[in-house]
Design a protein around this motif. Structure first.
Motif, PDB file in Angstrom:
ATOM      1  N   LEU A 123       0.839  -1.431   0.241  1.00 48.69           N
ATOM      2  CA  LEU A 123       0.039   0.021  -0.318  1.00 48.69           C
ATOM      3  C   LEU A 123       0.719   1.132  -0.473  1.00 48.69           C
ATOM      4  O   LEU A 123       1.402   0.929   0.611  1.00 48.69           O
ATOM      5  CB  LEU A 123      -0.875  -0.032   1.460  1.00 48.69           C
ATOM      6  CG  LEU A 123      -1.678  -0.892   1.021  1.00 48.69           C
ATOM      7  CD1 LEU A 123      -3.279  -0.930   3.118  1.00 48.69           C
ATOM      8  CD2 LEU A 123      -2.872  -0.563  -0.035  1.00 48.69           C
ATOM      9  N   GLU A 124       0.426   2.404  -0.242  1.00 45.82           N
ATOM     10  CA  GLU A 124       1.300   3.844  -0.669  1.00 45.82           C
ATOM     11  C   GLU A 124       1.350   4.271   0.885  1.00 45.82           C
ATOM     12  O   GLU A 124       0.612   3.963   1.340  1.00 45.82           O
ATOM     13  CB  GLU A 124       0.289   4.407  -2.076  1.00 45.82           C
ATOM     14  CG  GLU A 124       1.199   5.674  -2.335  1.00 45.82           C
ATOM     15  CD  GLU A 124       2.385   5.885  -2.729  1.00 45.82           C
ATOM     16  OE1 GLU A 124       3.625   5.872  -3.201  1.00 45.82           O
ATOM     17  OE2 GLU A 124       2.554   4.139  -3.930  1.00 45.82           O
ATOM     18  N   GLY A 125       2.751   3.940   1.466  1.00 44.44           N
ATOM     19  CA  GLY A 125       2.812   5.275   2.216  1.00 44.44           C
ATOM     20  C   GLY A 125       3.021   4.364   3.608  1.00 44.44           C
ATOM     21  O   GLY A 125       2.946   4.754   4.545  1.00 44.44           O
ATOM     22  N   THR A 126       3.293   2.760   3.023  1.00 49.86           N
ATOM     23  CA  THR A 126       2.811   2.153   4.448  1.00 49.86           C
ATOM     24  C   THR A 126       4.546   1.823   4.286  1.00 49.86           C
ATOM     25  O   THR A 126       5.596   0.755   3.105  1.00 49.86           O
ATOM     26  CB  THR A 126       2.252   0.851   4.534  1.00 49.86           C
ATOM     27  OG1 THR A 126       2.543   0.227   3.030  1.00 49.86           O
ATOM     28  CG2 THR A 126       0.951   1.184   4.853  1.00 49.86           C
ATOM     29  N   VAL A 127       5.134   2.206   5.177  1.00 48.65           N
ATOM     30  CA  VAL A 127       6.549   2.125   4.860  1.00 48.65           C
ATOM     31  C   VAL A 127       7.654   1.469   6.400  1.00 48.65           C
ATOM     32  O   VAL A 127       7.230   2.217   7.740  1.00 48.65           O
ATOM     33  CB  VAL A 127       7.925   3.554   4.824  1.00 48.65           C
ATOM     34  CG1 VAL A 127       9.505   3.048   5.215  1.00 48.65           C
ATOM     35  CG2 VAL A 127       7.708   4.044   3.510  1.00 48.65           C
ATOM     36  N   SER A 128       8.583   0.506   6.439  1.00 53.14           N
ATOM     37  CA  SER A 128       8.874   0.408   7.707  1.00 53.14           C
ATOM     38  C   SER A 128      10.078   1.082   8.253  1.00 53.14           C
ATOM     39  O   SER A 128      10.896   1.009   7.241  1.00 53.14           O
ATOM     40  CB  SER A 128       9.452  -1.382   7.281  1.00 53.14           C
ATOM     41  OG  SER A 128       8.045  -2.178   7.585  1.00 53.14           O
ATOM     42  N   GLU A 129      10.201   1.455   8.892  1.00 57.45           N
ATOM     43  CA  GLU A 129      11.616   2.241   9.286  1.00 57.45           C
ATOM     44  C   GLU A 129      12.414   0.984   9.759  1.00 57.45           C
ATOM     45  O   GLU A 129      12.532  -0.092  10.776  1.00 57.45           O
ATOM     46  CB  GLU A 129      11.363   3.012  10.608  1.00 57.45           C
ATOM     47  CG  GLU A 129       9.886   3.639  10.257  1.00 57.45           C
ATOM     48  CD  GLU A 129      10.586   5.039  11.802  1.00 57.45           C
ATOM     49  OE1 GLU A 129      11.351   5.120  12.056  1.00 57.45           O
ATOM     50  OE2 GLU A 129       9.204   6.007  11.512  1.00 57.45           O
ATOM     51  N   VAL A 130      13.576   1.711   9.518  1.00 59.83           N
ATOM     52  CA  VAL A 130      15.197   0.913   9.248  1.00 59.83           C
ATOM     53  C   VAL A 130      16.377   0.684   9.816  1.00 59.83           C
ATOM     54  O   VAL A 130      15.664   2.565   8.864  1.00 59.83           O
ATOM     55  CB  VAL A 130      15.346  -0.664   8.441  1.00 59.83           C
ATOM     56  CG1 VAL A 130      14.191  -1.375   8.522  1.00 59.83           C
ATOM     57  CG2 VAL A 130      15.028  -0.005   6.851  1.00 59.83           C
ATOM     58  N   ASN A 131      16.874   1.492  10.225  1.00 57.75           N
ATOM     59  CA  ASN A 131      18.373   2.134  10.543  1.00 57.75           C
ATOM     60  C   ASN A 131      19.649   1.845   9.664  1.00 57.75           C
ATOM     61  O   ASN A 131      19.960   2.784   9.368  1.00 57.75           O
ATOM     62  CB  ASN A 131      19.051   2.247  12.245  1.00 57.75           C
ATOM     63  CG  ASN A 131      17.549   2.520  13.247  1.00 57.75           C
ATOM     64  OD1 ASN A 131      17.206   1.661  13.688  1.00 57.75           O
ATOM     65  ND2 ASN A 131      16.942   4.070  12.425  1.00 57.75           N
ATOM     66  N   MET A 132      19.365   0.503   9.449  1.00 57.52           N
ATOM     67  CA  MET A 132      20.157  -0.248   8.221  1.00 57.52           C
ATOM     68  C   MET A 132      19.783  -0.914   7.606  1.00 57.52           C
ATOM     69  O   MET A 132      18.762  -1.394   7.809  1.00 57.52           O
ATOM     70  CB  MET A 132      21.689  -0.083   8.644  1.00 57.52           C
ATOM     71  CG  MET A 132      23.257  -0.384   7.912  1.00 57.52           C
ATOM     72  SD  MET A 132      24.373  -0.969   8.580  1.00 57.52           S
ATOM     73  CE  MET A 132      25.126   0.761   8.845  1.00 57.52           C
ATOM     74  N   ILE A 133      20.022  -1.247   6.331  1.00 56.97           N
ATOM     75  CA  ILE A 133      19.917  -2.259   4.897  1.00 56.97           C
ATOM     76  C   ILE A 133      21.666  -2.738   4.545  1.00 56.97           C
ATOM     77  O   ILE A 133      22.441  -2.158   4.460  1.00 56.97           O
ATOM     78  CB  ILE A 133      19.210  -1.797   3.804  1.00 56.97           C
ATOM     79  CG1 ILE A 133      17.622  -1.561   4.096  1.00 56.97           C
ATOM     80  CG2 ILE A 133      18.481  -3.074   2.978  1.00 56.97           C
ATOM     81  CD1 ILE A 133      17.175  -0.784   3.234  1.00 56.97           C
TER      82      ILE A 133
END
Length: 153
Positions: free
Chosen positions: A69-79
């Protein structure tokens, strides 16, 4: 071996790790053993870890996939991602992340078992913070954690 990218070296306020918080790292690798090794090393360094078995799953988790879904972003500090994966390479994943207005500030680290200088340069030029040779060691993860903590200041 560790190669570091140039770039601004800074982190946005949204991506900064708060004091006392465990940094959240998304680890992407198609090889189960490598994925579990990275997960264990990161957890031993007090990181919260989410794993994905390929780049498409990572994009879905990050909110950039086709089924997201547009606008759903999981917060991560690094990939941290493997370079060679079926379907989409770590390099292609890096490019997608850097094209995202929401995620472009998240540091991306590329891992590979192959030491190919042109590949390393290409990834660093595209915005990777580091390029690390596999298998990762605890000392490599300490270097990663240092980059995450540097964002606090």
């Amino acid at each position: 071996m560790l190669s570091c990218g140039g770039g601004s070296g800074g982190c946005s306020k949204e991506m900064a790790v708060e004091l006392g918080d465990e940094p959240h790292v998304l680890a992407v690798d198609d090889n189960l053993i490598d994925r579990k090794l990275v997960e264990r090393l990161l957890k031993n360094s007090s990181c919260k870890v989410t794993t994905a078995e390929n780049a498409l799953r990572a994009l879905d988790y990050l909110g950039l996939g086709n089924d997201t879904l547009e606008g759903t972003v999981s917060e991560v500090n690094m990939i941290i991602t493997d370079y060679c994966m079926p379907g989409m390479t770590g390099y292609e994943l890096l490019k997608k992340i850097k094209e995202s207005s929401v995620l472009k500030e998240v540091p991306v680290v590329i891992m590979s078992s192959e030491n190919i200088p042109t590949r390393i340069s290409q990834c660093l030029e595209e915005g990777a913070k580091m390029f690390m040779l596999k298998p990762l060691k605890q000392s490599d993860v300490k270097q990663l954690k240092w980059h995450l903590m540097k964002c606090r200041n």
